[in-house]
Design an enzyme around this catalytic site. Structure first.
Site, PDB file in Angstrom:
ATOM      1  N   TYR A  12      68.606  13.179  31.129  1.00 27.25           N
ATOM      2  CA  TYR A  12      68.874  12.335  31.188  1.00 27.25           C
ATOM      3  C   TYR A  12      70.342  12.447  32.541  1.00 27.25           C
ATOM      4  O   TYR A  12      70.703  13.229  32.373  1.00 27.25           O
ATOM      5  CB  TYR A  12      69.343  12.387  30.079  1.00 27.25           C
ATOM      6  CG  TYR A  12      70.668  10.561  29.599  1.00 27.25           C
ATOM      7  CD1 TYR A  12      70.297   9.568  29.667  1.00 27.25           C
ATOM      8  CD2 TYR A  12      72.153  10.764  30.159  1.00 27.25           C
ATOM      9  CE1 TYR A  12      70.590   8.079  30.520  1.00 27.25           C
ATOM     10  CE2 TYR A  12      72.477   9.897  30.780  1.00 27.25           C
ATOM     11  CZ  TYR A  12      72.197   8.778  30.741  1.00 27.25           C
ATOM     12  OH  TYR A  12      73.449   7.734  30.959  1.00 27.25           O
TER      13      TYR A  12
ATOM     14  N   ASP B 116      67.399  16.729  23.275  1.00 30.39           N
ATOM     15  CA  ASP B 116      67.899  15.357  23.097  1.00 30.39           C
ATOM     16  C   ASP B 116      67.085  14.611  22.745  1.00 30.39           C
ATOM     17  O   ASP B 116      65.827  14.375  24.017  1.00 30.39           O
ATOM     18  CB  ASP B 116      68.139  15.096  24.777  1.00 30.39           C
ATOM     19  CG  ASP B 116      68.643  13.382  25.185  1.00 30.39           C
ATOM     20  OD1 ASP B 116      68.028  13.078  24.055  1.00 30.39           O
ATOM     21  OD2 ASP B 116      69.261  13.254  25.946  1.00 30.39           O
TER      22      ASP B 116
ATOM     23  N   LYS C 111      70.367   3.793  22.064  1.00 36.60           N
ATOM     24  CA  LYS C 111      69.037   3.422  22.786  1.00 36.60           C
ATOM     25  C   LYS C 111      68.002   2.644  21.865  1.00 36.60           C
ATOM     26  O   LYS C 111      67.821   1.754  21.388  1.00 36.60           O
ATOM     27  CB  LYS C 111      68.270   4.324  23.314  1.00 36.60           C
ATOM     28  CG  LYS C 111      68.910   5.133  24.149  1.00 36.60           C
ATOM     29  CD  LYS C 111      69.322   3.960  25.462  1.00 36.60           C
ATOM     30  CE  LYS C 111      70.602   4.804  26.141  1.00 36.60           C
ATOM     31  NZ  LYS C 111      70.460   5.725  27.710  1.00 36.60           N
TER      32      LYS C 111
HETATM   33  C1  LIG Z   1      70.690   6.975  27.664  1.00 29.18           C
HETATM   34  C2  LIG Z   1      70.931   8.080  28.018  1.00 29.18           C
HETATM   35  C3  LIG Z   1      71.903   9.274  26.951  1.00 29.18           C
HETATM   36  C4  LIG Z   1      72.834   9.172  27.685  1.00 29.18           C
HETATM   37  O1  LIG Z   1      73.412   7.825  26.195  1.00 29.18           O
HETATM   38  P1  LIG Z   1      74.750   6.508  26.472  1.00 29.18           P
HETATM   39  O2  LIG Z   1      74.925   6.164  25.472  1.00 29.18           O
HETATM   40  O3  LIG Z   1      74.210   5.971  27.605  1.00 29.18           O
HETATM   41  O4  LIG Z   1      76.404   8.687  26.778  1.00 29.18           O
HETATM   42  C5  LIG Z   1      71.656  10.554  27.014  1.00 29.18           C
HETATM   43  N1  LIG Z   1      70.140  10.923  26.767  1.00 29.18           N
HETATM   44  C6  LIG Z   1      68.787   9.895  27.403  1.00 29.18           C
HETATM   45  C7  LIG Z   1      67.654  10.416  26.430  1.00 29.18           C
HETATM   46  C8  LIG Z   1      69.370   8.664  27.147  1.00 29.18           C
HETATM   47  O5  LIG Z   1      68.272   8.050  27.403  1.00 29.18           O
END
Ligand SMILES: *Cc1c(COP(=O)(O)O)cnc(C)c1O
Length: 385
Positions: free
Chosen positions: A107, A180, A205
């Site tokens: 990310y 993540d 997401k």
């Molecule tokens: C969007 C995203 C983030 C960051 O999250 P936010 O809620 O925008 O702060 C981190 N990792 C991945 C894979 C993402 O898609």
């Protein structure tokens, strides 16, 4: 607030029923929101149920955190005001001089944070190609590396990392493994089952799934000293989730399993359909047997490969941008994991430092009719030069 979790109950049931909790005072089926920022002390001047101030404790978070911990099979969960607030809390639980190994493809906000803030703050950060276990093993230093961070599948090229192997490498060096897992979701992968110590989600997401909440979460394998440090950071750094957002996130998670199943099924159909298309140079999707990480993905992803894929369009940047502009059902917007399908030219969004190929269009597949989405892509490809 949340009832005890019967381990035999399947995750789809737990999330559909939001743990089956009923409001004890009213028997309301939908949970209440507690917007109050502060909680009164009792007649003995003691905290009531340990609550004082909402940056620390609020009953609206509790059911959500209990559900997240149950879905990820962790010991405890904590929610944050964004995915970034949750990921940077992991980084800030380390000390200056500690060594972090992270993937080159990840990310981009977190990669930028590690480079622009983490290093200035004293973290030593090395990047290794995603999924390359030899490079990872060479990059970790015994008793110096404190954190190995992985993202699988990795945004936006969807390399797959073997979580079990990454955990072994991290633990042998005396480090912890953070994953993540935003794209995999707890429906498809439970990193803690494969040895991860911390699972991070951008709740913005798939967890919420409706493009109307900014949120993050951490789930840990143990409720230990590290958990205390991160919980303290959440409180003192102030990255707490708002009560209304917590309520919306729990509401969104009730359909998590349906949404992820549908998105995975449609993404696979789209990937298969365009794999040999004359205007497509490559389809990047772990669900295709031709994908380099397919076997590992099949092992650690349960029942689907997710709703994210990328198309590399023949003709480079210009052709890719023309396709994005010509799409009608796929909305040209950032983010991912919602009910509506999105398309994004990541190289434009990430800027000149981006490692992302400039012919790449990232697709976030929603829950629309898959045939409609395929027809939209077919028409846009035909309209581009
Ligand atoms: C969007 C995203 C983030 C960051 O999250 P936010 O809620 O925008 O702060 C981190 N990792 C991945 C894979 C993402 O898609």
């Amino acid at each position: 607030m949340a009832r005890d979790i019967d381990k035999s109950i399947k995750p789809a049931t737990l999330s559909a029923q939001a743990l089956g909790w009923l409001d004890p005072s009213t028997r309301a089926v939908a949970p209440p929101i507690h917007p109050s920022t502060n909680y009164a002390r009792d007649e003995n001047y003691a905290k009531f149920e340990n609550r004082a101030y909402t940056r620390d404790e609020n009953p609206t978070y509790e059911q959500l955190e209990a559900l997240l911990a149950a879905l990820e099979k962790g010991a405890a969960a904590m929610v944050f005001g964004s995915g970034m607030a949750s990921a940077t809390t992991v980084m800030m639980s380390l000390s200056p001089g500690d060594h972090v190994v992270a993937p080159t493809i990840m990310y981009f906000g977190l990669r930028n944070w590690l480079v622009n803030v983490g290093r200035r703050w004293g973290l030593e950060v090395d990047f290794v190609p995603p999924g390359d276990m030899v490079a990872l093993a060479n990059a970790v230093e015994k008793d110096k590396t404190r954190l190995v961070w992985i993202e699988t599948p990795a945004n936006p090229t969807w390399e797959v990392t073997d979580i079990e192997e990454a955990a072994r490498i991290a633990h042998d060096a005396g480090a912890i493994l953070g994953v993540d897992s935003t794209v995999a979701t707890p429906v498809l992968t439970n990193p803690i089952d494969f040895g991860a110590d911390i699972v991070m989600h951008s709740g913005t997401k798939y967890l919420n799934g409706h493009g109307d909440v900014l949120a993050g979460a951490l789930v840990t394998a143990r409720k230990d000293e590290l958990w205390n440090r991160m919980n303290y950071l959440r409180f003192e750094n102030g990255g707490m989730l708002g009560a209304f957002e917590a309520w919306l996130l729990l509401r969104g998670m009730r359909t998590l399993h349906l949404r992820v199943a549908q998105a995975s099924q449609s993404a696979l159909r789209i990937a298969e359909h365009f794999e040999n298309h004359p205007q497509v140079a490559a389809v990047l999707y772990p669900g295709l047997p031709t994908h380099e990480g397919h076997d590992i993905a099949a092992r650690q992803m349960n029942g689907g490969f997710g709703g994210m894929l990328s198309l590399r369009v023949k003709g480079g940047t210009d052709a890719a941008l023309e396709v994005a502009k010509a799409l009608k059902l796929f909305v040209s917007a950032t983010s991912l994991g919602g009910v509506e399908s999105l398309v994004e030219h990541r190289a434009t969004v990430e800027g000149p430092e981006s490692p992302v190929p400039d012919d790449l269009l990232r697709l976030s597949v929603g829950v629309e009719d898959a045939g409609d989405l395929i027809a939209d892509l077919e028409r846009a490809l035909a309209a581009s030069p």
